[in-house]
Write a protein that holds these residues in place. Structure first.
Motif, mmCIF file in Angstrom:
data_model
loop_
_atom_site.group_PDB
_atom_site.id
_atom_site.type_symbol
_atom_site.label_atom_id
_atom_site.label_comp_id
_atom_site.label_asym_id
_atom_site.label_seq_id
_atom_site.Cartn_x
_atom_site.Cartn_y
_atom_site.Cartn_z
ATOM 1 N N ILE A 3 0.941 -1.074 -0.102
ATOM 2 C CA ILE A 3 -0.223 0.325 0.028
ATOM 3 C C ILE A 3 1.206 0.908 0.316
ATOM 4 O O ILE A 3 1.046 2.241 -0.903
ATOM 5 C CB ILE A 3 -0.869 -0.413 1.134
ATOM 6 N N LEU A 4 1.529 1.465 0.904
ATOM 7 C CA LEU A 4 2.425 3.151 0.807
ATOM 8 C C LEU A 4 3.673 2.552 0.123
ATOM 9 O O LEU A 4 3.525 3.934 -0.430
ATOM 10 C CB LEU A 4 3.658 2.165 1.763
ATOM 11 N N LEU A 5 3.929 1.673 -0.863
ATOM 12 C CA LEU A 5 5.157 1.828 -1.883
ATOM 13 C C LEU A 5 4.341 2.108 -3.945
ATOM 14 O O LEU A 5 4.859 2.964 -3.979
ATOM 15 C CB LEU A 5 5.015 -0.064 -1.991
ATOM 16 N N ASN A 6 2.549 1.632 -3.608
ATOM 17 C CA ASN A 6 2.147 2.696 -4.593
ATOM 18 C C ASN A 6 1.704 4.008 -4.293
ATOM 19 O O ASN A 6 1.762 4.719 -5.317
ATOM 20 C CB ASN A 6 0.705 1.700 -4.282
ATOM 21 N N LEU A 7 1.387 4.386 -2.889
ATOM 22 C CA LEU A 7 1.503 6.116 -2.834
ATOM 23 C C LEU A 7 2.625 6.443 -2.708
ATOM 24 O O LEU A 7 2.361 7.521 -4.050
ATOM 25 C CB LEU A 7 0.367 5.483 -1.476
ATOM 26 N N THR A 8 3.456 6.095 -2.851
ATOM 27 C CA THR A 8 4.334 7.002 -2.473
ATOM 28 C C THR A 8 5.129 6.769 -4.167
ATOM 29 O O THR A 8 5.513 8.116 -4.671
ATOM 30 C CB THR A 8 6.061 6.709 -2.126
ATOM 31 N N THR A 9 5.310 5.875 -4.749
ATOM 32 C CA THR A 9 5.485 5.839 -5.968
ATOM 33 C C THR A 9 4.644 6.900 -6.721
ATOM 34 O O THR A 9 4.429 7.571 -7.525
ATOM 35 C CB THR A 9 5.236 4.178 -7.127
ATOM 36 N N ASN A 10 2.930 6.465 -6.533
ATOM 37 C CA ASN A 10 2.319 7.786 -7.156
ATOM 38 C C ASN A 10 2.143 8.942 -6.905
ATOM 39 O O ASN A 10 2.505 10.052 -8.148
ATOM 40 C CB ASN A 10 0.677 7.480 -7.017
ATOM 41 N N SER A 11 2.712 10.041 -5.689
ATOM 42 C CA SER A 11 3.025 11.309 -5.625
ATOM 43 C C SER A 11 4.325 11.023 -5.994
ATOM 44 O O SER A 11 4.464 12.360 -6.951
ATOM 45 C CB SER A 11 3.738 11.337 -4.088
ATOM 46 N N LEU A 12 5.451 10.611 -6.191
ATOM 47 C CA LEU A 12 6.955 10.503 -7.005
ATOM 48 C C LEU A 12 6.101 10.685 -8.380
ATOM 49 O O LEU A 12 6.942 11.777 -9.156
ATOM 50 C CB LEU A 12 7.634 9.445 -6.474
ATOM 51 N N LYS A 13 5.999 10.225 -8.755
ATOM 52 C CA LYS A 13 5.427 10.159 -10.630
ATOM 53 C C LYS A 13 4.682 11.505 -10.855
ATOM 54 O O LYS A 13 4.696 11.723 -11.839
ATOM 55 C CB LYS A 13 4.838 8.362 -10.898
ATOM 56 N N TYR A 14 3.631 11.697 -9.935
ATOM 57 C CA TYR A 14 3.038 12.379 -10.591
ATOM 58 C C TYR A 14 2.847 13.934 -9.970
ATOM 59 O O TYR A 14 1.899 14.322 -9.540
ATOM 60 C CB TYR A 14 0.991 12.297 -10.276
ATOM 61 N N LYS A 15 4.063 14.196 -9.745
ATOM 62 C CA LYS A 15 4.973 15.253 -9.066
ATOM 63 C C LYS A 15 4.494 16.329 -9.474
ATOM 64 O O LYS A 15 4.170 16.903 -10.878
ATOM 65 C CB LYS A 15 6.277 15.527 -8.147
ATOM 66 N N ASP A 16 4.299 17.579 -9.060
ATOM 67 C CA ASP A 16 4.085 19.458 -9.858
ATOM 68 C C ASP A 16 5.304 19.483 -10.844
ATOM 69 O O ASP A 16 6.409 19.873 -9.419
ATOM 70 C CB ASP A 16 3.307 19.570 -9.226
ATOM 71 N N PRO A 17 5.399 19.546 -11.524
ATOM 72 C CA PRO A 17 6.773 19.871 -12.020
ATOM 73 C C PRO A 17 7.100 21.612 -11.890
ATOM 74 O O PRO A 17 8.649 21.775 -11.371
ATOM 75 C CB PRO A 17 6.946 20.084 -13.529
ATOM 76 N N ASN A 18 6.558 22.729 -11.664
ATOM 77 C CA ASN A 18 6.789 23.522 -11.440
ATOM 78 C C ASN A 18 7.111 24.073 -9.065
ATOM 79 O O ASN A 18 7.316 25.298 -8.994
ATOM 80 C CB ASN A 18 5.141 24.863 -11.769
ATOM 81 N N ARG A 19 6.670 22.972 -8.819
ATOM 82 C CA ARG A 19 7.237 22.841 -7.436
ATOM 83 C C ARG A 19 7.744 21.804 -7.096
ATOM 84 O O ARG A 19 7.493 20.348 -7.320
ATOM 85 C CB ARG A 19 5.783 23.741 -6.417
ATOM 86 N N GLN A 20 8.953 22.121 -5.737
ATOM 87 C CA GLN A 20 8.970 20.773 -4.924
ATOM 88 C C GLN A 20 7.874 19.853 -4.697
ATOM 89 O O GLN A 20 6.985 20.717 -3.436
ATOM 90 C CB GLN A 20 10.149 21.116 -4.359
ATOM 91 N N LEU A 21 8.073 18.527 -4.353
ATOM 92 C CA LEU A 21 7.024 17.475 -3.967
ATOM 93 C C LEU A 21 7.727 17.479 -2.400
ATOM 94 O O LEU A 21 8.732 17.267 -2.385
ATOM 95 C CB LEU A 21 7.297 16.039 -4.389
ATOM 96 N N LYS A 22 6.306 17.189 -2.378
ATOM 97 C CA LYS A 22 6.191 17.063 -0.369
ATOM 98 C C LYS A 22 5.065 16.998 0.620
ATOM 99 O O LYS A 22 4.041 16.072 -0.608
ATOM 100 C CB LYS A 22 5.623 18.789 0.105
#
Length: 573
Positions: free
Chosen positions: A467-486
């Protein structure tokens, strides 16, 4: 009596004047010496005569006075007895008695006006207007018209129902009865009446009318049967409502006085008669489903309820049966059972198909992957061939991942009960971050974890990590290119058996207005990313629900996404 006394006095004065006149003429004819002697004896005679007359008058007067007093005493005794009977009658009936002097308009009330309606003696009026003011405005005109019509026609008895105002501001329904009292010349002089409180009867009457309306208007069939202690198993029918005729086709006259078996099918009588007879003997409420026959011999299913009815002496008096046509429900139930059976079989077939498919695909995919690994060691000079092989390798790897994910789904759905163990939430996250170290080094997200309150969770480790692997992967994959991912991760205890884990990022987000019902669907994609399969969130939801938890999502385009996961498992902090 006074006139008779005056007459006697007049007679006495006339007699006295006659004696004096006689004495005057007698004195003229006698000498002086004899005059004194005569005067002495005449005065004594007059005195004696006066005493006799006075004694006679007093004696006569005494007799008349005694007779009058005795007559008054008798009348007073009769009046006392009459009043005593009146008071006793008032107490016995609890009615409010009133006496109306029609000429003077004066009203007299008994104690009932106080005990029944709550008025204090100083608040009770002694005139007709006070009575009329206490009658409900909606009843006053009707009642007064009837009353004066009754008086004008000189009818002996009158009665009417109306609402009477009580001292506490409420109204009571009353039945008022009255009769006229006439003199010797047939003139009406008084009217006497009794007001009876019928509020409870009226409320009961209204309640019965309401129940009657319910029984006559309901679509359910209502049957009332007798409760005789006889050898017959099912008692005779005494009442059926209109819905009975609509449902069965029988008219009331065709079934009243007969047993309900007249419209019960042979099978239902044969199967349910013992159960019905036993319940009737015990005089207990019971319910069962059976098949009945309409008059045209069509069968229909009913939900059959029998309820025992008792009278005021708690004696069993009747049975009331309420029957509801459930034929359509039975048809739907049969269709539902058939559908469930078909779905169960289809599910088994799909599982078998998925097992066969995954097994048959995994072997050739393994061979292809092996061959591609061998080709990687061969130097290829032809650029077109190299590009084709690279594309083929990429597609093969993607197909292999898809098959592996499908196998995971099948395993999850086929194993609802899983083994749980105590795991460190922080260690699982660290393991996930280690697996994604390459992506994390590229995107350099700011990761903040607040896991101090809940450090240990009892659940399935492999599912939780997935579960955590999928959610973290999605966050990294679908980050906003205009700001740093949090990425913010927190946990807290809701109760003894519920733990909340919140996973939040500030990525590109999801349009929930368009995709809310598809978020956790199989093969649902919300962004145009070439390597997106639309399987991750479906796996996440399936794994959480398998562990007895739930997941919800909040998201806004260009602002980020928040997942809230509730785990219904025992936890130790």
């Amino acid at each position: 009596m006074k006139i008779k006394s005056n007459n006697i006095i007049i007679y006495f004065l006339i007699l006295f004047l006659l004696v004096l006149t006689n004495q005057y003429f007698a004195l003229k004819n006698i000498g002086p010496q004899n005059q004194q002697f005569y005067l002495f004896f005449s005065n004594i005679f007059l005195l004696i005569l006066a005493l006799v007359v006075i004694k006679y008058v007093l004696s006569k007067q005494h007799k008349q006075t005694s007779s009058y007093i005795n007559e008054l005493i008798k009348k007073n005794e009769a009046l006392f007895k009459s009043n005593e009977k009146f008071d006793l009658a008032s107490k016995a009936t609890n009615d409010t008695i009133w006496d109306w002097d029609i000429k003077s308009g004066r009203f007299i009330w008994n104690k009932g006006i106080e005990t029944v309606f709550g008025y204090q003696p100083e608040d009770i009026g002694d005139n007709l207007q006070w009575w009329f003011d206490k009658i409900h405005p909606e009843d006053s005109l009707k009642m007064s018209v009837k009353l004066y019509s009754f008086i004008s026609e000189k009818t002996e008895k009158w009665q009417d129902e109306y609402r009477f105002h009580c001292a506490d501001g409420t109204y009571k329904y009353v039945l008022d009865r009255g009769f006229l009292v006439k003199d010797n010349q047939d003139n009406i002089v008084r009217m006497v009446g009794a007001i009876q409180d019928i509020t409870k009867q009226k409320e009961e009457e209204q309640r019965l009318k309401l129940l009657e309306t319910v029984i006559t208007q309901t679509k359910d069939m209502v049957i009332i049967t007798e409760a005789e202690e006889t050898e017959r198993v099912i008692p005779k029918i005494v009442y059926v409502n209109p819905a009975f005729s609509k449902m069965t086709g029988y008219k009331p006259r065709e079934v009243i006085g007969k047993s309900p078996t007249v419209f019960m099918s042979r099978n239902s009588v044969k199967n349910d008669i013992k159960k019905l007879a036993e319940a009737l003997k015990k005089k207990e409420e019971f319910t069962f489903e059976t098949i009945n026959h309409r008059k045209n011999n069509d069968e229909y299913w009913v939900n059959f309820t029998m309820i025992p009815i008792t009278n005021n002496n708690n004696q069993h008096s009747h049975w009331i049966s309420i029957q509801r046509d459930i034929s359509e429900e039975k048809i739907r139930e049969k269709e539902r059972e058939q559908l469930i059976s078909e779905l169960t079989q289809n599910n088994k077939d799909l599982k078998q198909f998925s097992y066969i498919t995954s097994h048959n695909l995994r072997a050739p995919l393994s061979n292809l992957t092996g061959l591609l690994n061998l080709i990687d060691d061969i130097e290829i000079e032809n650029e077109e061939l190299k590009e084709v092989i690279n594309g083929f390798s990429k597609s093969t790897n993607l197909l292999n991942e898809t098959v592996n994910d499908l196998v995971k789904v099948v395993i999850i759905k086929d194993n609802p009960s899983i083994q749980k163990e105590e795991i460190s939430i922080k260690e699982v996250f660290e393991n996930v971050f280690e697996q994604l170290s390459f992506l994390i080094s590229i995107h350099k997200p700011i990761i903040k974890m607040d896991l101090e309150k809940i450090e240990v969770l009892k659940t399935n480790k492999s599912y939780f990590e997935s579960i955590l692997l999928n959610l973290t992967t999605n966050s990294l994959k679908y980050k906003d290119p205009n700001r740093q991912l949090k990425i913010n991760i927190s946990s807290k205890k809701i109760d003894d058996k519920t733990t909340l884990i919140v996973f939040n990022d500030n990525g590109i987000g999801i349009d929930l207005n368009r995709n809310k019902d598809k978020i956790f669907g199989l093969y649902q994609r919300f962004h145009n990313y070439p390597d997106s399969k639309g399987l991750g969130l479906y796996l996440v939801k399936s794994q959480i629900e398998t562990m007895g938890g739930t997941i919800t999502v909040e998201s806004e385009v260009n602002k980020g996404t928040t997942f809230k996961m509730l785990f219904k498992t025992e936890s130790n902090a």
